[in-house]
Scaffold this active site. Sequence first.
Site, PDB file in Angstrom:
ATOM      1  N   HIS A   1       0.829  -1.211   0.000  1.00  0.00           N
ATOM      2  CA  HIS A   1       0.000   0.000   0.000  1.00  0.00           C
ATOM      3  C   HIS A   1       0.866   1.265   0.000  1.00  0.00           C
ATOM      4  CE1 HIS A   1      -3.494  -2.549   0.884  1.00  0.00           C
ATOM      5  NE2 HIS A   1      -2.724  -3.145   1.776  1.00  0.00           N
TER       6      HIS A   1
ATOM      7  N   LYS B   1      16.313  20.852 -11.262  1.00  0.00           N
ATOM      8  CA  LYS B   1      15.560  19.623 -11.525  1.00  0.00           C
ATOM      9  C   LYS B   1      16.367  18.595 -12.303  1.00  0.00           C
ATOM     10  CE  LYS B   1      11.845  18.752 -10.897  1.00  0.00           C
ATOM     11  NZ  LYS B   1      10.685  19.120 -11.746  1.00  0.00           N
TER      12      LYS B   1
ATOM     13  N   SER C   1      14.997  20.702 -16.369  1.00  0.00           N
ATOM     14  CA  SER C   1      13.806  21.531 -16.552  1.00  0.00           C
ATOM     15  C   SER C   1      14.181  22.785 -17.329  1.00  0.00           C
ATOM     16  CB  SER C   1      13.234  21.922 -15.181  1.00  0.00           C
ATOM     17  OG  SER C   1      12.316  22.985 -15.305  1.00  0.00           O
TER      18      SER C   1
ATOM     19  N   GLU D   1       9.332   7.664 -16.841  1.00  0.00           N
ATOM     20  CA  GLU D   1       7.978   8.176 -17.037  1.00  0.00           C
ATOM     21  C   GLU D   1       7.428   7.801 -18.408  1.00  0.00           C
ATOM     22  OE1 GLU D   1       8.224  12.144 -14.177  1.00  0.00           O
ATOM     23  OE2 GLU D   1       8.540  12.329 -16.342  1.00  0.00           O
TER      24      GLU D   1
END
Length: 401
Positions: free
Chosen positions: A139, A259, A253, A266
Amino acid sequence: MLWSGRVHGALASEVERFLAANDAELLPYDCRATAIHARRLHAAGLLSDDELAETERILETLEYEPGEEDVHTLIERALGEVGRKIHAGRSRNDQVAAALRLYVEEACDEAIAAIEAFAHAVLDRAEGEAETPMPGYTHLQRAQPVTVGHHLLAWIEMLDRDRARFRFAAAQAEPLPLGAAALAGSTLELPPPPGPTARNSLDAVADRDFALDYLYACAVLFTHLSRIGEEICLWGTSEFGFVQLPEHAATGSSAMPHKLNPDVAELARGKAGTAIGRLTGLLAVVKGLPLAYDRDLQEDKEPVFAARSDVNGALEALRVLVAGLAFDRDRLAVACADPLLRATDAAEALVREGLPFRDAYEQVADEVRGGSFVAPDDVSPRHAPGPADVHAAVAEARSRF
């Protein structure tokens, strides 16, 4: 047009554009299938030695040229005078089915090789992190302690099942439908093509189960790559901080200089949706088709072509990403120091003393709820394989891959 015998005059340009097949990628496989068919014609005395040699020579060097309706027309015209003979005993129906089967077979072999290369990269990391503790999760909450090596070996099991699915799809694609012609065979007495052959001529030209099997293998593979990608995304966040992404497999970024983004992970996660869509799309195409061939089956190629590109691209990029991950062992050790990770061990220690498990469970739960739980010093996590077990499991997995 190969079918223009019954139709006189040119098609309307709108119709011709709509019917055009985007099948250039199929050309090498159609050439292989045509060479097999040419040898069948030669064996039956319908092509001379010189004609067969000329056919094989042209097919070995033929390159795609835009402007034809499809690769079948391109091949027949490229063969010149022999091309006027080459279609004897076959139809575009068994021709395209044979070429697509050869394509899927090779795509499966390619996927298996890419899976194995990725698996070796994962195994290298599992072996190197055999002693690195990390929390295991259920979980998405800390559950029990494991090691990074043990966790990465779970990825290997998913990849092993993926490889088996591609092997199955390759076997399903193996029987060649040559000889089925349009749907009912031919009166010409040609020898069968090499290897397994189709048992029923109508099914031979209409069957696209092998393409569905391939797309299913791709879809399940991408669900696994999506799960792997999701874990890498999570581990790389500041909140987890378990891994540092390699700069050669991450992006920055355009607006935030600090970043480092897990774009490979992804996009692998995102492409799972596309892979599932290709499978469901082709299922929808074939679900209501009467036997034997229908032009709807022209829609079988583009999802297969695109899936092959995505599978190879994702596995190659993820291999580079995983090989370059830097695990933060200090951060992982701190996360594993959480005493609550040993709550189950503490309950099982009470069981070993003779307490029923449910009573032991409730006693530990009360301590956790009251903030008084302390993992006893003599409680060690026995449920997860230790470093020696991980090394042994890596060696066993290497024997499979």
